[in-house]
Enzyme design. Structure first.
Site, short mmCIF file in Angstrom:
data_model
loop_
_atom_site.label_atom_id
_atom_site.label_comp_id
_atom_site.label_asym_id
_atom_site.label_seq_id
_atom_site.Cartn_x
_atom_site.Cartn_y
_atom_site.Cartn_z
N GLY A 124 0.83 -1.20 0.00
CA GLY A 124 0.00 0.00 0.00
C GLY A 124 0.87 1.25 0.00
O GLY A 124 0.98 1.92 1.03
N TYR A 125 1.49 1.55 -1.13
CA TYR A 125 2.38 2.71 -1.23
C TYR A 125 1.73 3.84 -2.02
O TYR A 125 1.50 4.93 -1.51
CB TYR A 125 3.69 2.33 -1.95
CG TYR A 125 4.50 1.23 -1.34
CD1 TYR A 125 4.39 0.87 0.00
CD2 TYR A 125 5.43 0.53 -2.11
CE1 TYR A 125 5.17 -0.14 0.55
CE2 TYR A 125 6.22 -0.48 -1.58
CZ TYR A 125 6.08 -0.82 -0.26
OH TYR A 125 6.85 -1.81 0.27
N SER A 158 -2.34 -4.27 -5.64
CA SER A 158 -2.58 -5.56 -6.30
C SER A 158 -2.68 -6.69 -5.29
O SER A 158 -1.98 -6.70 -4.28
CB SER A 158 -1.45 -5.84 -7.31
OG SER A 158 -1.41 -4.82 -8.28
N GLU A 240 12.25 -5.44 -3.16
CA GLU A 240 11.35 -5.49 -4.31
C GLU A 240 12.12 -5.45 -5.63
O GLU A 240 11.81 -6.18 -6.57
CB GLU A 240 10.35 -4.32 -4.25
CG GLU A 240 9.36 -4.32 -5.39
CD GLU A 240 8.26 -3.28 -5.22
OE1 GLU A 240 7.38 -3.21 -6.09
OE2 GLU A 240 8.29 -2.53 -4.21
N THR A 366 9.16 3.78 -11.14
CA THR A 366 9.23 4.01 -12.57
C THR A 366 10.69 4.11 -13.02
O THR A 366 11.60 4.37 -12.24
CB THR A 366 8.51 5.31 -12.96
OG1 THR A 366 9.20 6.41 -12.35
CG2 THR A 366 7.05 5.29 -12.49
N GLU A 368 12.01 6.43 -14.64
CA GLU A 368 12.51 7.79 -14.39
C GLU A 368 13.04 7.93 -12.96
O GLU A 368 14.12 8.51 -12.73
CB GLU A 368 11.40 8.81 -14.64
CG GLU A 368 10.96 8.93 -16.10
CD GLU A 368 10.07 7.79 -16.57
OE1 GLU A 368 9.85 7.68 -17.78
OE2 GLU A 368 9.59 7.01 -15.71
#
Length: 388
Positions: A124-125, A158, A240, A366, A368
């Site tokens: 839950g970020y 998810s 992760e 991402t 970036e």
């Protein structure tokens, strides 16, 4: 570093294939595609019952006698079969984070449950207004005696509809600078005040928007120190981004090469063309680089280190490469590449794999953001925006 290829799982692959032939079912793949849920509860329970989830963990916190190498070989077999294990992947990451920074009480409470398959932990970020800028989260956690009261919303949670807990980042000091005043909590998903709504992605995966309205949890479910959540996040993100795909099983290149080498004469001839040969060579080189970067990260972890920058480099290279490979294959095969249902090349999975590869450059940070991490922490370049 020794660059000689040494397959640590070789002795376990035959056993893993036999296990897969006995237990893996094609209808599980069909169900995953239909529902978009990248977690199979029946498979998860089976892996837990047979000790695969607990492989490599100490016995005193629920570890099993299953060799970690066999568990890894079985995981590869499951992935090669075409199934995803997102529920276990996020659980694995959070269990390791709690093992690093959690209190003894929290470790005793959650790690054995996770290894036994009883706890499935999701992330839950991200929030609707902050995207990849996790330090900009607005969800609030307010201390009330020995409890915390949580209000807010999260995006892309998810597997939340299959999970038992969410590893949630919340702001605990709204007056603190942006990267401070954050705390992480392990929130039970059956707590009163939580609402889960489905969202379907480009790749067909079901993710979720989750909403928290006056959700109360005990302070014992706090992970790390109060207002030190950014430090805990860096540990969690390291795990992760450390997940690689550098094994010795069948590769994308070998599967594609075998497909060109079989079948009609026209396909065989096309496989011998200079364009296809260059594409296969580039793909093989990228796969080998990804494998070596994975080994580097695994080596750091095995010696008790936290490969923060190295895991960011791995994640950036691997996901960008996968998107380029599957996009190139769509160009190479044209209309054939979008045939689904096992009737097209590579079992009709090319279009599905490409759509999922787009998501890979977003989830977990991402491209970036990862480039900024590498530029600042490895190359020593200045920040491109003022620090807050």
């Amino acid at each position: 570093m020794d660059f000689n290829r040494s397959d640590a799982l070789a002795a376990y692959r035959v056993q893993a294939k036999a296990w897969g032939a006995e237990h893996l079912r094609p209808e599980w793949i069909e169900h995953e595609r239909e529902t978009g849920t990248h977690h199979n509860a029946e498979l998860h329970r089976l892996l837990a019952e047979q000790g695969f989830l607990a492989a490599g963990w100490p016995k005193e916190i629920g570890g099993s006698d299953v060799p970690p190498e066999l568990a890894a070989a079985v995981t590869e077999e499951i992935q090669d079969f075409g199934l995803r294990m997102d529920g276990w992947i996020t659980t694995w990451m959070v269990l390791h984070t709690i093992d690093q920074v959690g209190t003894p009480e929290l470790k005793r409470h959650i790690i054995p449950r996770g290894l036994a398959g009883e706890a499935v932990i999701v992330l839950g970020y991200t929030e609707p207004s902050c995207g990849s800028d996790l330090a900009a989260v607005r969800s609030r956690a307010v201390r009330n005696g020995d409890e915390w009261v949580i209000d807010g919303a999260k995006m892309f949670t998810s597997t939340a509809h299959e999970g038992t807990h969410v590893f949630l980042l919340a702001r605990t000091d709204p007056q603190a600078p942006k990267h401070r005043g954050l705390t992480l909590f392990l929130v039970p998903l059956d707590a009163e005040g939580i609402d889960i709504q489905p969202i379907y992605t480009l790749g067909g995966q079901r993710t979720n928007a989750t909403f928290y309205n006056q959700v109360r949890i005990p302070d014992a479910l706090r992970v790390g120190e109060i207002d030190a959540g950014w430090s805990v996040m860096r540990v969690a993100l390291t795990f992760e981004r450390s997940i690689g795909e550098g094994g010795f099983g069948p590769t994308f290149v070998s599967a594609l090469r075998d497909w060109f080498a079989s079948g009609p004469e026209e396909r065989v001839a096309r496989g011998r063309s200079s364009y296809v040969r260059r594409f296969l060579a580039r793909t093989a080189i990228d796969d080998e680089v990804s494998r070596l970067m994975t080994l580097r990260v695994e080596s750091i972890l095995s010696h008790g280190g936290l490969p923060g920058v190295e895991s960011s480099m791995l994640k950036l290279f691997r996901t960008e490469t996968m998107q380029r490979q599957h996009g190139g294959l769509l160009d190479l095969l044209g209309a054939e590449a979008v045939i689904e249902g096992g009737r097209g090349p590579l079992n009709g999975d090319i279009d599905y794999a490409f759509r999922n590869s787009v998501l890979g450059t977003i989830a977990g940070g991402t491209s970036e953001i990862l480039r900024e991490v590498i530029a600042e922490r490895r190359l020593g370049l200045p920040r491109t925006r003022p620090a807050k």
